[in-house]
Design a protein around this motif. Structure first.
Motif, PDB file in Angstrom:
ATOM      1  N   ALA A  97      35.457 -22.157  48.444  1.00 34.77           N
ATOM      2  CA  ALA A  97      36.814 -22.699  48.336  1.00 34.77           C
ATOM      3  C   ALA A  97      36.938 -23.626  47.122  1.00 34.77           C
ATOM      4  O   ALA A  97      37.973 -23.627  46.439  1.00 34.77           O
ATOM      5  CB  ALA A  97      37.178 -23.447  49.611  1.00 34.77           C
ATOM      6  N   THR A  98      35.895 -24.391  46.859  1.00 42.38           N
ATOM      7  CA  THR A  98      35.906 -25.292  45.705  1.00 42.38           C
ATOM      8  C   THR A  98      35.948 -24.495  44.409  1.00 42.38           C
ATOM      9  O   THR A  98      36.717 -24.814  43.495  1.00 42.38           O
ATOM     10  CB  THR A  98      34.668 -26.217  45.737  1.00 42.38           C
ATOM     11  N   ALA A  99      35.153 -23.456  44.323  1.00 38.38           N
ATOM     12  CA  ALA A  99      35.148 -22.601  43.131  1.00 38.38           C
ATOM     13  C   ALA A  99      36.532 -21.996  42.902  1.00 38.38           C
ATOM     14  O   ALA A  99      37.038 -21.982  41.772  1.00 38.38           O
ATOM     15  CB  ALA A  99      34.102 -21.502  43.276  1.00 38.38           C
ATOM     16  N   LYS A 100      37.135 -21.526  43.959  1.00 37.93           N
ATOM     17  CA  LYS A 100      38.458 -20.914  43.853  1.00 37.93           C
ATOM     18  C   LYS A 100      39.494 -21.940  43.394  1.00 37.93           C
ATOM     19  O   LYS A 100      40.321 -21.654  42.519  1.00 37.93           O
ATOM     20  CB  LYS A 100      38.868 -20.318  45.201  1.00 37.93           C
ATOM     21  N   GLU A 101      39.448 -23.134  43.960  1.00 43.31           N
ATOM     22  CA  GLU A 101      40.407 -24.192  43.616  1.00 43.31           C
ATOM     23  C   GLU A 101      40.320 -24.572  42.134  1.00 43.31           C
ATOM     24  O   GLU A 101      41.328 -24.817  41.492  1.00 43.31           O
ATOM     25  CB  GLU A 101      40.160 -25.426  44.490  1.00 43.31           C
ATOM     26  N   PHE A 102      39.095 -24.634  41.596  1.00 43.63           N
ATOM     27  CA  PHE A 102      38.905 -25.066  40.215  1.00 43.63           C
ATOM     28  C   PHE A 102      38.823 -23.905  39.224  1.00 43.63           C
ATOM     29  O   PHE A 102      38.695 -24.133  38.015  1.00 43.63           O
ATOM     30  CB  PHE A 102      37.660 -25.947  40.108  1.00 43.63           C
ATOM     31  N   GLY A 103      38.874 -22.678  39.727  1.00 41.80           N
ATOM     32  CA  GLY A 103      38.849 -21.514  38.846  1.00 41.80           C
ATOM     33  C   GLY A 103      37.524 -21.324  38.134  1.00 41.80           C
ATOM     34  O   GLY A 103      37.477 -20.892  36.988  1.00 41.80           O
ATOM     35  N   ILE A 104      36.437 -21.654  38.840  1.00 43.04           N
ATOM     36  CA  ILE A 104      35.098 -21.476  38.284  1.00 43.04           C
ATOM     37  C   ILE A 104      34.263 -20.662  39.270  1.00 43.04           C
ATOM     38  O   ILE A 104      34.673 -20.441  40.409  1.00 43.04           O
ATOM     39  CB  ILE A 104      34.420 -22.829  37.978  1.00 43.04           C
ATOM     40  N   SER A 105      33.096 -20.233  38.841  1.00 45.40           N
ATOM     41  CA  SER A 105      32.264 -19.402  39.711  1.00 45.40           C
ATOM     42  C   SER A 105      31.547 -20.235  40.772  1.00 45.40           C
ATOM     43  O   SER A 105      31.336 -21.444  40.599  1.00 45.40           O
ATOM     44  CB  SER A 105      31.233 -18.631  38.881  1.00 45.40           C
ATOM     45  N   LYS A 106      31.159 -19.559  41.852  1.00 48.63           N
ATOM     46  CA  LYS A 106      30.401 -20.222  42.912  1.00 48.63           C
ATOM     47  C   LYS A 106      29.062 -20.717  42.369  1.00 48.63           C
ATOM     48  O   LYS A 106      28.593 -21.777  42.764  1.00 48.63           O
ATOM     49  CB  LYS A 106      30.171 -19.273  44.090  1.00 48.63           C
ATOM     50  N   THR A 149      28.440 -21.829  39.404  1.00 53.09           N
ATOM     51  CA  THR A 149      28.669 -23.059  38.648  1.00 53.09           C
ATOM     52  C   THR A 149      28.800 -24.241  39.594  1.00 53.09           C
ATOM     53  O   THR A 149      28.205 -25.306  39.371  1.00 53.09           O
ATOM     54  CB  THR A 149      29.931 -22.940  37.771  1.00 53.09           C
ATOM     55  N   VAL A 150      29.559 -24.074  40.675  1.00 50.64           N
ATOM     56  CA  VAL A 150      29.702 -25.144  41.665  1.00 50.64           C
ATOM     57  C   VAL A 150      28.335 -25.481  42.247  1.00 50.64           C
ATOM     58  O   VAL A 150      27.949 -26.656  42.329  1.00 50.64           O
ATOM     59  CB  VAL A 150      30.681 -24.751  42.795  1.00 50.64           C
ATOM     60  N   HIS A 151      27.581 -24.464  42.618  1.00 50.68           N
ATOM     61  CA  HIS A 151      26.263 -24.685  43.217  1.00 50.68           C
ATOM     62  C   HIS A 151      25.329 -25.412  42.249  1.00 50.68           C
ATOM     63  O   HIS A 151      24.646 -26.365  42.621  1.00 50.68           O
ATOM     64  CB  HIS A 151      25.661 -23.343  43.645  1.00 50.68           C
ATOM     65  N   LYS A 152      25.314 -24.977  40.995  1.00 52.06           N
ATOM     66  CA  LYS A 152      24.449 -25.621  39.997  1.00 52.06           C
ATOM     67  C   LYS A 152      24.865 -27.080  39.782  1.00 52.06           C
ATOM     68  O   LYS A 152      24.011 -27.969  39.713  1.00 52.06           O
ATOM     69  CB  LYS A 152      24.496 -24.872  38.671  1.00 52.06           C
ATOM     70  N   ASP A 153      26.166 -27.324  39.702  1.00 50.73           N
ATOM     71  CA  ASP A 153      26.637 -28.696  39.527  1.00 50.73           C
ATOM     72  C   ASP A 153      26.214 -29.576  40.701  1.00 50.73           C
ATOM     73  O   ASP A 153      25.806 -30.720  40.512  1.00 50.73           O
ATOM     74  CB  ASP A 153      28.159 -28.735  39.384  1.00 50.73           C
ATOM     75  N   LEU A 154      26.310 -29.038  41.901  1.00 53.30           N
ATOM     76  CA  LEU A 154      26.001 -29.833  43.095  1.00 53.30           C
ATOM     77  C   LEU A 154      24.509 -30.026  43.304  1.00 53.30           C
ATOM     78  O   LEU A 154      24.080 -31.078  43.772  1.00 53.30           O
ATOM     79  CB  LEU A 154      26.608 -29.189  44.334  1.00 53.30           C
TER      80      LEU A 154
END
Length: 84
Positions: free
Chosen positions: A25-34, A36-41
């Motif tokens: 859901a976070t990836a979708k909201e920010f228009g980035i890949s899952k 990328t979200v996982h790596k950032d977190l």
């Protein structure tokens, strides 16, 4: 202004906590890949904000634990199936 990778990791972590959002859901909201979200977190956030990282980690664990329930026979069922 485009946030740096470090700034983005904090923004994503705060978003996930405030909205109890999943990585998807976070990836979708920010228009980035899952990924990328996982790596950032997992890679960037612990270095930038260890306290926020721990909060997000706890929230994700709690979300995962409540995603599944067990029926009377001990069979694991998806929470969505139980809600129908």
């Amino acid at each position: 202004m485009i946030p740096t990778d470090k700034e983005r990791s904090v923004i994503l972590g705060e978003y996930m906590l405030c909205h109890k959002a999943t990585v998807r859901a976070t990836a979708k909201e920010f228009g980035i890949s899952k990924s990328t979200v996982h790596k950032d977190l997992t890679d960037r956030l612990p270095k930038v904000s260890p306290q926020l990282y721990r909060q997000v980690k706890v929230e994700r664990i709690q979300h995962h634990q409540t995603s599944f329930t067990t029926n009377a026979k001990g069979t694991s069922l998806d929470r969505k199936q139980n809600m129908n």
